[in-house]
Design a protein around this motif. Structure first.
Motif, PDB file in Angstrom:
ATOM      1  N   GLN A 282       0.821  -1.202   0.000  1.00  0.00           N
ATOM      2  CA  GLN A 282       0.000   0.000   0.000  1.00  0.00           C
ATOM      3  C   GLN A 282       0.859   1.258   0.000  1.00  0.00           C
ATOM      4  OE1 GLN A 282      -1.581   1.414   3.542  1.00  0.00           O
ATOM      5  NE2 GLN A 282      -3.232   2.610   2.625  1.00  0.00           N
ATOM      6  N   MET A 283       1.891   1.280   0.856  1.00  0.00           N
ATOM      7  CA  MET A 283       2.747   2.457   0.941  1.00  0.00           C
ATOM      8  C   MET A 283       3.543   2.680  -0.337  1.00  0.00           C
ATOM      9  SD  MET A 283       2.480   4.282   3.669  1.00  0.00           S
ATOM     10  CE  MET A 283       0.718   4.068   3.746  1.00  0.00           C
ATOM     11  N   ASP A 284       3.902   1.603  -1.021  1.00  0.00           N
ATOM     12  CA  ASP A 284       4.547   1.773  -2.322  1.00  0.00           C
ATOM     13  C   ASP A 284       3.635   2.558  -3.256  1.00  0.00           C
ATOM     14  OD1 ASP A 284       6.907   0.518  -1.729  1.00  0.00           O
ATOM     15  OD2 ASP A 284       6.411  -1.379  -2.701  1.00  0.00           O
ATOM     16  N   GLY A 285       2.340   2.208  -3.261  1.00  0.00           N
ATOM     17  CA  GLY A 285       1.398   2.938  -4.098  1.00  0.00           C
ATOM     18  C   GLY A 285       1.297   4.405  -3.720  1.00  0.00           C
ATOM     19  N   VAL A 286       1.256   4.681  -2.434  1.00  0.00           N
ATOM     20  CA  VAL A 286       1.168   6.059  -1.951  1.00  0.00           C
ATOM     21  C   VAL A 286       2.393   6.862  -2.375  1.00  0.00           C
ATOM     22  CG1 VAL A 286       1.170   7.503   0.125  1.00  0.00           C
ATOM     23  CG2 VAL A 286      -0.340   5.498  -0.013  1.00  0.00           C
ATOM     24  N   PHE A 287       3.573   6.319  -2.148  1.00  0.00           N
ATOM     25  CA  PHE A 287       4.803   7.056  -2.424  1.00  0.00           C
ATOM     26  C   PHE A 287       5.066   7.189  -3.920  1.00  0.00           C
ATOM     27  CE2 PHE A 287       5.258   6.670   1.996  1.00  0.00           C
ATOM     28  CZ  PHE A 287       6.294   7.484   2.433  1.00  0.00           C
ATOM     29  N   ILE A 288       4.642   6.192  -4.716  1.00  0.00           N
ATOM     30  CA  ILE A 288       4.793   6.297  -6.168  1.00  0.00           C
ATOM     31  C   ILE A 288       3.870   7.382  -6.711  1.00  0.00           C
ATOM     32  CG2 ILE A 288       4.270   5.106  -8.334  1.00  0.00           C
ATOM     33  CD1 ILE A 288       5.345   2.547  -6.948  1.00  0.00           C
ATOM     34  N   GLY A 289       2.611   7.384  -6.259  1.00  0.00           N
ATOM     35  CA  GLY A 289       1.683   8.399  -6.721  1.00  0.00           C
ATOM     36  C   GLY A 289       2.119   9.807  -6.366  1.00  0.00           C
ATOM     37  N   ALA A 290       2.681   9.966  -5.179  1.00  0.00           N
ATOM     38  CA  ALA A 290       3.135  11.288  -4.729  1.00  0.00           C
ATOM     39  C   ALA A 290       4.520  11.640  -5.242  1.00  0.00           C
ATOM     40  CB  ALA A 290       3.137  11.332  -3.199  1.00  0.00           C
ATOM     41  N   THR A 291       5.210  10.681  -5.883  1.00  0.00           N
ATOM     42  CA  THR A 291       6.606  10.800  -6.331  1.00  0.00           C
ATOM     43  C   THR A 291       7.539  11.202  -5.183  1.00  0.00           C
ATOM     44  OG1 THR A 291       6.306  13.085  -7.167  1.00  0.00           O
ATOM     45  CG2 THR A 291       6.000  11.276  -8.739  1.00  0.00           C
ATOM     46  N   TRP A 292       7.302  10.612  -4.014  1.00  0.00           N
ATOM     47  CA  TRP A 292       8.226  10.767  -2.884  1.00  0.00           C
ATOM     48  C   TRP A 292       9.283   9.669  -3.000  1.00  0.00           C
ATOM     49  CZ3 TRP A 292       3.497  10.837   0.903  1.00  0.00           C
ATOM     50  CH2 TRP A 292       2.865  12.095   0.823  1.00  0.00           C
ATOM     51  N   SER A 293      10.007   9.715  -4.088  1.00  0.00           N
ATOM     52  CA  SER A 293      10.879   8.595  -4.442  1.00  0.00           C
ATOM     53  C   SER A 293      12.112   8.494  -3.552  1.00  0.00           C
ATOM     54  CB  SER A 293      11.295   8.708  -5.912  1.00  0.00           C
ATOM     55  OG  SER A 293      11.906   9.965  -6.164  1.00  0.00           O
ATOM     56  N   ARG A 294      12.610   9.614  -3.063  1.00  0.00           N
ATOM     57  CA  ARG A 294      13.812   9.554  -2.222  1.00  0.00           C
ATOM     58  C   ARG A 294      13.551   8.769  -0.939  1.00  0.00           C
ATOM     59  NH1 ARG A 294      16.621  15.153  -0.826  1.00  0.00           N
ATOM     60  NH2 ARG A 294      16.720  15.099  -3.121  1.00  0.00           N
ATOM     61  N   ASP A 295      12.375   8.961  -0.356  1.00  0.00           N
ATOM     62  CA  ASP A 295      12.037   8.229   0.858  1.00  0.00           C
ATOM     63  C   ASP A 295      11.878   6.733   0.577  1.00  0.00           C
ATOM     64  OD1 ASP A 295      11.908  10.464   2.669  1.00  0.00           O
ATOM     65  OD2 ASP A 295      10.046  11.039   1.668  1.00  0.00           O
ATOM     66  N   MET A 296      11.313   6.381  -0.580  1.00  0.00           N
ATOM     67  CA  MET A 296      11.213   4.975  -0.950  1.00  0.00           C
ATOM     68  C   MET A 296      12.594   4.337  -1.004  1.00  0.00           C
ATOM     69  SD  MET A 296       8.343   4.964  -3.978  1.00  0.00           S
ATOM     70  CE  MET A 296       8.350   3.182  -4.057  1.00  0.00           C
ATOM     71  N   ARG A 297      13.513   5.041  -1.613  1.00  0.00           N
ATOM     72  CA  ARG A 297      14.889   4.535  -1.705  1.00  0.00           C
ATOM     73  C   ARG A 297      15.509   4.360  -0.325  1.00  0.00           C
ATOM     74  NH1 ARG A 297      18.780   9.088  -3.384  1.00  0.00           N
ATOM     75  NH2 ARG A 297      18.390   9.517  -1.166  1.00  0.00           N
ATOM     76  N   ASN A 298      15.395   5.385   0.504  1.00  0.00           N
ATOM     77  CA  ASN A 298      16.060   5.343   1.811  1.00  0.00           C
ATOM     78  C   ASN A 298      15.473   4.272   2.721  1.00  0.00           C
ATOM     79  OD1 ASN A 298      17.640   7.457   0.954  1.00  0.00           O
ATOM     80  ND2 ASN A 298      16.482   9.035   2.026  1.00  0.00           N
ATOM     81  N   MET A 299      14.147   4.151   2.754  1.00  0.00           N
ATOM     82  CA  MET A 299      13.528   3.150   3.628  1.00  0.00           C
ATOM     83  C   MET A 299      13.794   1.732   3.128  1.00  0.00           C
ATOM     84  SD  MET A 299      12.408   4.860   6.127  1.00  0.00           S
ATOM     85  CE  MET A 299      13.809   5.962   5.786  1.00  0.00           C
ATOM     86  N   MET A 300      13.953   1.567   1.815  1.00  0.00           N
ATOM     87  CA  MET A 300      14.310   0.256   1.293  1.00  0.00           C
ATOM     88  C   MET A 300      15.713  -0.146   1.759  1.00  0.00           C
ATOM     89  SD  MET A 300      13.402  -2.381  -0.424  1.00  0.00           S
ATOM     90  CE  MET A 300      12.021  -1.913  -1.449  1.00  0.00           C
ATOM     91  N   LEU A 301      16.624   0.805   1.770  1.00  0.00           N
ATOM     92  CA  LEU A 301      17.981   0.512   2.241  1.00  0.00           C
ATOM     93  C   LEU A 301      17.980   0.146   3.723  1.00  0.00           C
ATOM     94  CD1 LEU A 301      19.891   3.352   0.358  1.00  0.00           C
ATOM     95  CD2 LEU A 301      20.105   0.889  -0.051  1.00  0.00           C
ATOM     96  N   VAL A 302      17.190   0.867   4.514  1.00  0.00           N
ATOM     97  CA  VAL A 302      17.071   0.538   5.941  1.00  0.00           C
ATOM     98  C   VAL A 302      16.518  -0.868   6.117  1.00  0.00           C
ATOM     99  CG1 VAL A 302      15.821   1.097   8.064  1.00  0.00           C
ATOM    100  CG2 VAL A 302      16.851   2.933   6.712  1.00  0.00           C
ATOM    101  N   SER A 303      15.488  -1.197   5.340  1.00  0.00           N
ATOM    102  CA  SER A 303      14.861  -2.514   5.454  1.00  0.00           C
ATOM    103  C   SER A 303      15.827  -3.626   5.058  1.00  0.00           C
ATOM    104  CB  SER A 303      13.611  -2.576   4.569  1.00  0.00           C
ATOM    105  OG  SER A 303      12.680  -1.589   4.945  1.00  0.00           O
TER     106      SER A 303
END
Length: 437
Positions: free
Chosen positions: A366-387
């Motif tokens: 769900q959050m992937d959909g939210v962040f893709i739609g909003a183009t908050w791509s930097r946060d997607m990258r950073n949280m993926m690295l943390v995970s």
């Protein structure tokens, strides 16, 4: 523009869910078709070959997700020429990236031998699959761009048609070429290439039927430097995020291979169960992409909040249903997917983990959909690295103690951390984008 209700969310989610569900069914059919040959090494070779190709394809998945977000935001602004310009930019990038992947196919096969290991029979099957499958890379990436554009427009019905054609042709060709013509692993790879070619031809035919010719942008707008840089910036972060995600699953496959061909084959089949659940839930992630993108384009916090609530409700409800279904039907599905009794029995030992993956990963989807739609791509990258860091730490602690059970538990932790970390940071980004309440 109204805030979405249940009906609006379902109008996008249901067609996209039906379309996405056919994608893992292709994997299940390919695995079942190859599995009917009765050789675990062939199953393992297709599994590793699929991972190698997916690393390349999913690295460029920004051509779908980035196009969706930018298109939906253009819809929110009512800017039709920019909607079309976004697609044209994505198709140009798809052609260039696909050509590079074709040229890199021999190197990818060699890298697979070095990274994954496995028996000579597994490596031979892997190389055959990779060298053929990557011939269709430009077709795959162009279809990513078309699917993303249609989703950004909210044309879920057209997306369903293309997705169904893609996977229907793939399934039919795989059965015909592998079992009918006796082409083995090569038949499964050629089936995928043929399916992508047919789908792209149909997608371009639909695009050519666009009636409003005045809305087509000139090349000056398509190659507009600020717009191109904005797309590249968004796509760069999504690419890194996608690459890290595929690296995590490649690591899972490598750890499976190090446990022998039997465990590798069992985990490969169970991983298809996980993909089935994930694609099932992706329909509601797609709805989140569309409505969140429109909310950002129109600067409407009410649309954003409503989309978040509705996609969460439906996502968690369906995750529970999918998990229960996988647990109940798992033994029967395993019997259908392979005639190798040892592989099916080994997979049953770890079925519970595969059944839990939808519940562990629903918030991440769900959050992937939210962040893709909003183009908050930097946060997607950073949280993926943390995970990923948390995943590797969990693996280091759990696999030595619990073996393959520990490997699966580490994967579930990885999925959970992705969702929780993005959910935590989404509140801050929403306040920055729409203003504090």
């Amino acid at each position: 523009m109204r805030a979405p209700d249940h009906r609006a969310v379902l109008a996008i989610a249901v067609p996209m869910t039906l379309g996405y569900m056919t994608t893992p069914l292709v994997g299940l059919v390919d695995m079942a078709v190859v599995g009917r040959l009765g050789e675990p090494a062939l199953i393992g070779g297709v599994a590793i070959g699929s991972v190698i190709c997916d690393v390349g394809f999913t690295t460029f998945n920004f051509l779908r997700s980035g196009t969706t977000g930018l298109t939906a935001q253009a819809v929110g602004r009512g800017d039709r020429p920019e909607m079309l310009a976004t697609l044209m930019r994505a198709l140009v990038l798809a052609g260039l990236a696909g050509l590079l992947m074709m040229l890199a196919a021999p190197a990818a096969a060699l890298a697979g031998r070095a990274v994954f290991g496995g028996s000579p029979a597994v490596m031979e099957a892997m190389a055959t699959y990779v060298l053929i499958r990557l011939l269709g890379a430009p077709l795959v990436l162009a279809n990513f761009a078309l699917f993303g554009w249609l989703l950004g427009l909210g044309r879920a019905g057209a997306g369903l048609v293309l997705q169904t054609v893609l996977n229907g042709v793939n399934v039919a060709a795989a059965v015909g070429l592998v079992l009918g013509a006796g082409w083995g692993v090569a038949g499964a790879a050629w089936a995928a290439v043929a399916a992508d070619a047919v789908t792209l031809a149909l997608g371009l035919a639909l695009l050519a039927r666009t009636r409003d010719r005045s809305a087509w942008p000139g090349w000056a707008r398509v190659i507009d430097r600020p717009a191109v840089l904005a797309m590249l910036g968004t796509n760069r972060d999504i690419m890194i995020r996608s690459f890290v995600l595929l690296a995590a699953f490649a690591f899972f496959t490598r750890q499976s291979a190090l446990q022998g061909d039997l465990v590798l084959a069992a985990n490969a089949i169970l991983e298809k169960f996980f993909l089935f659940g994930g694609y099932f839930l992706d329909g509601f992630a797609a709805a989140a992409e569309t409505f969140v993108g429109r909310a950002v384009g129109a600067r409407r916090r009410d649309i954003y909040d409503r989309a978040l609530i509705l996609t969460a409700i439906w996502g968690f409800a369906l995750a529970g249903l999918v998990s229960a279904t996988l647990w109940a039907a798992g033994p029967a599905l395993l019997a259908l997917m392979t005639s190798a009794t040892a592989v099916a029995e080994t997979a049953r030992l770890y079925l519970v983990w595969a059944a839990l993956t939808p519940l562990a990963g629903v918030l991440a989807f769900q959050m992937d959909g939210v962040f893709i739609g909003a183009t908050w791509s930097r946060d997607m990258r950073n949280m993926m690295l943390v995970s990923l860091v948390v995943y590797l730490a969990a693996w280091a602690l759990l696999m030595p103690a619990f073996g393959n059970h520990g490997l699966w538990l580490a994967l579930l932790i990885f999925l959970g951390v992705r969702g929780l970390s993005l959910g935590w940071i989404s509140r801050r980004r929403a306040a920055e984008t729409f203003g504090a309440r």
